[in-house]
Design an enzyme around this catalytic site. Structure first.
Site, PDB file in Angstrom:
ATOM      1  N   ASP A 121       0.481  -3.949   6.038  1.00 22.28           N
ATOM      2  CA  ASP A 121      -0.577  -4.527   6.849  1.00 22.28           C
ATOM      3  C   ASP A 121      -1.349  -3.371   7.506  1.00 22.28           C
ATOM      4  O   ASP A 121      -0.967  -2.192   7.399  1.00 22.28           O
ATOM      5  CB  ASP A 121      -0.013  -5.514   7.881  1.00 22.28           C
ATOM      6  CG  ASP A 121      -1.077  -6.524   8.306  1.00 22.28           C
ATOM      7  OD1 ASP A 121      -2.277  -6.272   8.078  1.00 22.28           O
ATOM      8  OD2 ASP A 121      -0.716  -7.579   8.870  1.00 22.28           O
TER       9      ASP A 121
HETATM   10  C1  BGC Z   1      -3.889  -8.725   9.420  1.00 25.08           C
HETATM   11  C2  BGC Z   1      -3.828  -9.128   7.973  1.00 25.08           C
HETATM   12  C3  BGC Z   1      -5.131  -8.808   7.278  1.00 25.08           C
HETATM   13  C4  BGC Z   1      -5.445  -7.342   7.462  1.00 25.08           C
HETATM   14  C5  BGC Z   1      -6.720  -6.915   6.791  1.00 25.08           C
HETATM   15  C6  BGC Z   1      -4.386  -7.316   9.595  1.00 25.08           C
HETATM   16  O1  BGC Z   1      -4.591  -6.997  10.929  1.00 25.08           O
HETATM   17  O2  BGC Z   1      -2.618  -8.872   9.998  1.00 25.08           O
HETATM   18  O3  BGC Z   1      -3.521 -10.482   7.865  1.00 25.08           O
HETATM   19  O4  BGC Z   1      -5.064  -9.161   5.939  1.00 25.08           O
HETATM   20  O5  BGC Z   1      -5.551  -7.074   8.849  1.00 25.08           O
HETATM   21  O6  BGC Z   1      -7.827  -7.421   7.409  1.00 25.08           O
END
Ligand code: BGC
Length: 755
Positions: free
Chosen positions: A282
């Site tokens: 993530d």
């Molecule tokens: C979130 C994810 C997301 C990623 C990219 C993160 O902060 O937890 O769910 O896909 O950002 O935007």
């Protein structure tokens, strides 16, 4: 040729051509990797962001230059097609090995055609509809270069304070698994290399929905038995459905962050489940392991790679430290090669090596985005997502005559309709509830409107972190003036429709709430409306279950309308005026009070189940244990009567199949759909088992007076669970089969099942 021989030949042919394809991919990638330097291989493990939508404090610089130098393999959340195209040009023309960029985006509930938030869609109990919505999202997103979406989020959530409950399918592992499979299929289709399918990324692996206290990014603490029996199933279902990638979560598991957790990313995911795709972290999750106490950037990056992480999102830990770790013997070339191969395989499967521009198509964009059919599907999805929570004196459906007062800060604000994660939106095509009522009520209905209140006066919730551009600025007047205006229009009306709930910015990432009731400004408005004595229909717009004990006791009717997306307002009006008979059922429990959380239907029994006559039992002094609305709950404009479930046998052995017939009659005056739910309990086992667990359901349409027997087959698979040794077993004995309209109101039958 006899049939058997023919079938064998066909099977061999299919297997051989599959092997051939794989061999072709292997040798293509081996050739390519032979030409790549270690630095370029590490570049493929690096995912960066260049403008667009960010969800962390870091963003990347000099992205184009780094692409040229082979230091970036993938890019996320860029809004501009032109800039993505330019980046692809640089990658394939100016970088040494011409490896195309993989573009990803959070396409969560639609790309241009915005569907209801995932939690709402799950209330349809129609995986087929979610698959259709995902198919449309893929068709649209892939016109502008996107070949990879960070969806589905399949995290089981039992805590509605957690804002990201909006992004998932609720609290049930079985239903969540069906939804997970459907969405993966919808995005990926039959052929990942087709120019209108995209790769799914299942997130957040794992257990992210169990963040303590419902606070985002917080610690997770679960036993293995709980993980295996409840939380892991949807991820596994998505893997089995062929998901091409997985995102590691921010949280710890057994005190080790997921992103550096070898048990999770290798032992479980690869060795036990056989996952063949790649794992991305993530957003800056590798770097965040420093805060988790796992070491400095070099150490946490090495930890992540060795655990089985293949791609680092945004934080550049891999990019800036892996070469050094290799030189110092802290990681091996083999580990870098393995990760690089997995990323290149994904690009190969998506067809990017054949044509790096295959996912850019202005022509398709012009023809295929938000077609009349897509909008129709979005409207249908909205209709199926709404849940009728209360309907006293059958105030709904409304007559298409008389005066309707439409009141509330959410009644006429297009920007609030869409919900979390709508990165690209066009508010001009969004309908509000006020629009819908005006469009649908027709000339017989006189519509009055008043805002009635602001959304909230709570600091921190007043100015949303994220608001779609073009969002209407609410009127700012004193609460008393706004309420008086609303009460005046209510008094002139036959019925009041109060559209209240949450700003779209109050759910989703980093949008947790400690108090999940209506904010006091809205609560005061509602009380004033109820005090007029007019029937009040509360239409809720929100991204999570809310605590509604007062509302349930005092308001005439309640329709859960969630954040429904662009067709939301029209769809709400369809339900209010009876053009559509609601059939949605909750996929999360609605607690009475935050103090009850976590509250979920498939809980274990205690040694002292609540007993009002016995003080020393498991209960509260001040409120009951029960939710306001249980899992599976939802009303219709008609009524259904259930007969006792009829079993084909009362005693079974081994691999026999039990057939259950559930007699169902539409006892009301209109046609309607019912979600018939089948639960099983295993009252005596080697570990304590839930009071009941959903194992199947069937959605059926019945005409007034019509009866049907709804049939379910049950096998020992439905009785199986992970025991203390984490073996998947079923244990002989007595089982209770429950059937009913929700998880609380069920009828039971008993069966004995021996080995
Ligand atoms: C979130 C994810 C997301 C990623 C990219 C993160 O902060 O937890 O769910 O896909 O950002 O935007």
């Amino acid at each position: 040729m006899n049939r058997f021989l023919y079938a064998t030949v066909v099977l061999c042919f299919i297997l051989l051509s599959g092997c051939k394809k794989e061999n072709r991919m292997d040798s293509y990638i081996s050739n390519l990797m032979n030409k790549m330097s270690t630095e370029e291989k590490i570049g493929q493990l690096n995912l960066e962001i260049s403008g667009g939508y960010t969800t962390g404090s870091s963003v990347n610089q000099d992205v184009q230059q780094k692409i040229k130098e082979g230091k970036i393999g993938s890019v996320l959340n860029s809004f501009s097609v032109a800039s993505m195209k330019a980046m692809q040009e640089i990658a394939v023309k100016e970088s040494k090995n011409h490896i195309p960029i993989l573009f990803g985006m959070d396409v969560i509930h639609g790309y241009r055609t915005i569907f209801p938030i995932p939690l709402a869609m799950s209330c349809s109990w129609e995986p087929g509809m979610l698959e259709k919505a995902a198919r449309i999202a893929a068709k649209e997103a892939t016109t502008s270069g996107i070949a990879w979406t960070y969806s589905p989020m399949v995290d089981i959530a039992r805590d509605p304070r957690w804002g990201r409950i909006a992004e998932g399918a609720g609290e049930d592992p079985w239903l969540g698994s069906r939804m997970a499979e459907a969405v993966v299929k919808g995005y990926q289709g039959e052929d990942l290399a087709a120019n209108n399918t995209m790769m799914a990324c299942v997130k957040h692996f794992a257990l992210y929905g169990a963040a303590e206290a419902g606070r985002d990014y917080n610690t997770v603490e679960l036993s293995r038995v709980t993980m295996y029996n409840y939380y892991l199933s949807p991820y596994k279902a998505a893997v089995d459905a062929g998901a091409g990638s997985i995102m590691s979560s921010f949280n710890v598991i057994d005190a080790v962050p997921s992103t550096g957790n070898r048990w999770l990313l290798t032992d479980l995911l690869r060795n036990q489940w056989g996952f063949k795709g790649f794992v991305v972290s993530d957003y800056t999750a590798v770097n965040e392991m420093i805060n988790h106490g796992m070491g400095n950037l070099q150490e946490v990056s090495a930890l992540a790679l060795k655990a089985g992480l293949d791609m680092d999102m945004v934080g550049e830990g891999f990019l800036t430290t892996l070469k050094k770790s290799l030189d110092e013997g802290k990681v091996t070339l083999d580990q870098i090669n393995t990760a690089c191969r997995r990323v290149l395989e994904a690009k190969y499967k998506l067809g990017l090596f054949d044509d790096p521009f295959r996912y850019f198509s202005e022509e398709r964009a012009a023809k295929e985005i938000s077609t009349a059919d897509d909008i129709k599907t979005a409207r249908e999805m909205c209709l199926k997502s709404m849940v009728l929570l209360k309907n006293d004196k059958q105030v709904l459906p409304l007559k298409k005559s008389g005066t309707v007062a439409v009141v509330g800060p959410l009644a006429d604000n297009k920007g609030e309709m869409l919900g979390t994660w709508t990165l690209l939106n066009n508010l001009s095509s969004v309908s509000t509830v006020l629009d819908g009522i005006r469009n649908t009520g027709g000339s017989g209905v006189k519509t009055l409107y008043a805002q009635g209140s602001e959304l909230t006066d709570v600091e921190g919730m007043k100015t949303p972190y994220y608001a779609p551009s073009g969002m209407k600025k609410p009127e700012v007047k004193s609460p008393e003036v706004l309420i008086n205006e609303a009460v005046n229009v209510a008094r002139k009306a036959d019925v009041v429709v109060a559209v209240l709930g949450e700003s779209a910015a109050w759910s989703g990432e980093a949008s947790c709430r400690a108090d999940i009731g209506l904010p006091s400004l809205q609560e005061n408005l509602l009380k004033a409306l109820v005090a007029t004595g007019k029937p009040v229909v509360l239409v809720l717009m929100n991204g999570r279950p809310l605590t509604l004990p007062w509302e349930n006791d005092n308001v005439t009717a309640i329709l859960e309308g969630w954040n429904l997306g662009m067709e939301g307002g029209n769809a709400v009006a369809d339900v209010l005026f009876g053009n559509y008979n609601p059939s949605g059922k909750l996929t999360t429990t609605f607690p009475r009070s935050v103090g009850q959380i976590p509250l979920y239907y498939n809980h274990l029994n205690t040694g002292r189940p609540a007993d009002p006559r016995n003080h020393y039992t498991s209960k509260y002094l001040d409120i009951s244990n029960d939710p306001v609305y249980p899992f599976g709950y939802g009303l219709s404009y008609t009524t259904f009567a259930y007969g006792d479930p009829v079993l084909s046998k009362n005693e079974l052995r081994g691999e026999e199949t039990l057939t259950v017939k559930v007699p169902l009659t539409n006892t009301g005056k209109v046609a309607g759909e019912e979600v018939v739910q089948l639960y099983i309990a295993d009252p005596v086992a080697s570990i304590s088992r839930p009071v009941k667990e959903l194992k199947n359901f069937s959605k059926v349409m019945l005409q007034p007076g019509e009866s049907k027997d709804i049939k379910f087959d049950i096998t020992t698979k439905d009785l199986s669970f992970y025991n203390s040794e984490l073996q998947y077993v079923w244990e002989p004995g007595e089982f209770i089969i429950y059937a009913g309209t929700n998880s609380r109101d069920v009828k039971a039958a008993k069966v004995t099942w021996n080995k």
